[in-house]
Design a protein around this motif. Structure first.
Motif, short mmCIF file in Angstrom:
data_model
loop_
_atom_site.label_atom_id
_atom_site.label_comp_id
_atom_site.label_asym_id
_atom_site.label_seq_id
_atom_site.Cartn_x
_atom_site.Cartn_y
_atom_site.Cartn_z
N ALA A 46 0.83 -1.20 0.00
CA ALA A 46 0.00 0.00 0.00
C ALA A 46 0.86 1.25 0.00
CB ALA A 46 -0.91 0.00 1.23
N SER A 47 0.36 2.29 -0.63
CA SER A 47 1.06 3.57 -0.65
C SER A 47 0.02 4.67 -0.62
CB SER A 47 1.93 3.67 -1.91
OG SER A 47 1.11 3.82 -3.06
N SER A 48 0.47 5.91 -0.67
CA SER A 48 -0.46 7.04 -0.61
C SER A 48 -1.30 7.15 -1.88
CB SER A 48 0.32 8.34 -0.38
OG SER A 48 1.21 8.56 -1.47
N VAL A 49 -0.96 6.39 -2.91
CA VAL A 49 -1.75 6.44 -4.14
C VAL A 49 -2.43 5.10 -4.40
CG1 VAL A 49 -0.49 8.30 -5.26
CG2 VAL A 49 0.33 5.95 -5.50
N GLY A 50 -2.65 4.31 -3.35
CA GLY A 50 -3.44 3.11 -3.49
C GLY A 50 -2.64 1.83 -3.53
N TYR B 53 -6.28 -0.42 -7.29
CA TYR B 53 -6.97 0.86 -7.39
C TYR B 53 -6.03 2.02 -7.06
CZ TYR B 53 -11.19 -2.04 -7.25
OH TYR B 53 -12.15 -2.98 -7.51
N VAL B 54 -6.31 3.17 -7.65
CA VAL B 54 -5.60 4.41 -7.33
C VAL B 54 -6.48 5.22 -6.39
CG1 VAL B 54 -4.61 6.55 -8.23
CG2 VAL B 54 -4.39 4.42 -9.54
N ARG B 55 -6.09 5.31 -5.12
CA ARG B 55 -6.89 6.02 -4.11
C ARG B 55 -6.01 6.48 -2.97
NH1 ARG B 55 -10.44 0.80 -2.20
NH2 ARG B 55 -11.33 1.26 -4.24
N ARG B 56 -6.48 7.46 -2.23
CA ARG B 56 -5.71 8.02 -1.11
C ARG B 56 -6.43 7.79 0.22
NH1 ARG B 56 -3.70 11.22 -5.30
NH2 ARG B 56 -1.45 11.62 -5.09
N CYS B 57 -6.89 6.57 0.40
CA CYS B 57 -7.48 6.22 1.68
C CYS B 57 -7.42 4.71 1.86
CB CYS B 57 -8.94 6.70 1.79
SG CYS B 57 -10.06 5.89 0.63
N LEU B 58 -7.58 4.28 3.11
CA LEU B 58 -7.66 2.87 3.45
C LEU B 58 -9.07 2.57 3.94
CD1 LEU B 58 -4.36 2.53 5.57
CD2 LEU B 58 -4.65 2.11 3.11
N LEU B 59 -9.58 1.40 3.59
CA LEU B 59 -10.90 1.00 4.06
C LEU B 59 -10.76 0.29 5.40
CD1 LEU B 59 -12.38 -0.56 0.77
CD2 LEU B 59 -12.35 1.85 1.46
N LYS B 60 -11.64 0.61 6.34
CA LYS B 60 -11.68 -0.10 7.61
C LYS B 60 -12.63 -1.27 7.45
CE LYS B 60 -12.29 0.44 12.59
NZ LYS B 60 -12.61 1.38 13.70
N VAL C 271 -6.19 -1.11 1.68
CA VAL C 271 -6.48 -0.21 0.56
C VAL C 271 -7.77 -0.62 -0.14
CG1 VAL C 271 -5.67 0.70 -1.64
CG2 VAL C 271 -4.05 0.32 0.22
N CYS C 272 -7.99 -1.94 -0.31
CA CYS C 272 -9.21 -2.39 -0.99
C CYS C 272 -9.59 -3.77 -0.50
CB CYS C 272 -9.02 -2.38 -2.51
SG CYS C 272 -7.99 -3.72 -3.15
N CYS D 233 -7.64 8.37 6.00
CA CYS D 233 -6.94 9.17 5.00
C CYS D 233 -5.47 8.76 4.94
CB CYS D 233 -7.05 10.65 5.35
SG CYS D 233 -6.14 11.73 4.21
N SER D 234 -4.98 8.52 3.75
CA SER D 234 -3.58 8.12 3.58
C SER D 234 -2.62 9.29 3.77
CB SER D 234 -3.37 7.51 2.19
OG SER D 234 -4.14 6.35 2.02
#
Length: 267
Positions: free
Chosen positions: A2-6, A10-17, A26-27, A49-50
């Protein structure tokens, strides 16, 4: 990783709980690969938020640092990603990669398909709820577009391409030809016409069943293929052994002299 861009998916700036175990991923795909259970993405309520690590209600933009979590966001699927012209299909119940005007939802197949297949494909009820018969992965929720075979069964587009590259031409489920084979059947016709069977096999026939039209027929045996007499397909399977055709009847020769008749007397 995982990184700040997913992640790789996927390309995203958050992690799912994850609502199931409370862990941050990330997904759902990353979660399912690591855990011994699956995440229900529809039950996700919080994200982290990442950028600023603030845990908050799932939403499009971070409430703390205002970073955009993803160009696209669906508040039903909790899908964050870069813009791929996605749309949420209410009938499928999930998001699809668009653009939406290039697809329609087939109610019987229960899947979004390319508009060029509208009224131009064989429907199989709820066919998308089956796994791809090549890779055995889910088709309905896959990010890979489905390929509809003439028989109505589905494969992933990538699996269909791999199958063709390997020289396979039959549906893995029903053995129906997976695409138009007219050129191939024509070439087999030519090969057979130029390759007569040995004398001892001439006049030999066999029973076959056609995988394309399901006809049962008796045809001349040839090692290069047996052609369906109903539809012309060589996608056939032999039923039983070889059949020797009876020799034509001939009258046995005898030593009896032919009967002679006197010519009629003229008056």
């Amino acid at each position: 990783m995982a990184s700040s861009v997913g992640c790789e998916h996927y390309v995203r700036r958050c992690l799912l709980k994850a609502p199931c175990c409370g862990k941050l991923y990330v997904c759902r795909l990353c979660h399912d690969a690591e855990e011994n259970h699956q995440m229900d993405r529809f039950k996700v309520r919080e994200v982290q938020c990442s950028e600023c690590q603030t845990v908050q209600q799932a939403q499009h933009t971070c409430q703390q640092c205002h970073v955009l979590f993803g160009d696209y966001y669906c508040d039903i699927c909790h899908l964050f990603d870069k813009d791929k012209q996605q749309y949420h299909c209410q009938d499928c119940g999930i998001c699809r990669i668009g653009p939406q005007d290039k697809y329609f939802h087939c109610d019987k197949c229960n899947l979004c398909l390319s508009v060029n297949l509208q009224g131009n494909h064989k429907c199989v009820e709820n066919v998308s709820r089956q796994n791809c018969p090549v890779c055995m992965e889910d088709i309905h929720t896959s990010r890979i577009e489905a390929h509809v075979l003439p028989c109505g069964h589905l494969l992933h587009n990538t699996c269909f391409d791999d199958m063709v590259k390997m020289g396979a031409y039959r549906c893995p489920l029903c053995m129906h030809s997976a695409f138009n084979m007219d050129d191939r059947w024509f070439n087999i016709d030519l090969e057979i016409s130029q390759s007569p069977m040995p004398t001892e096999y001439q006049g030999i026939s066999t029973k076959i069943v056609c995988n394309d039209c399901q006809a049962h027929c008796t045809v001349r045996f040839h090692v290069l293929g047996m052609k369906c007499s109903n539809c012309g397909s060589y996608n056939t399977a032999q039923e039983g052994g070889l059949i020797q055709q009876p020799e034509p009847d001939t009258e046995a020769e005898t030593d009896t002299e032919p009967e002679l008749h006197e010519a009629p007397t003229q008056h």
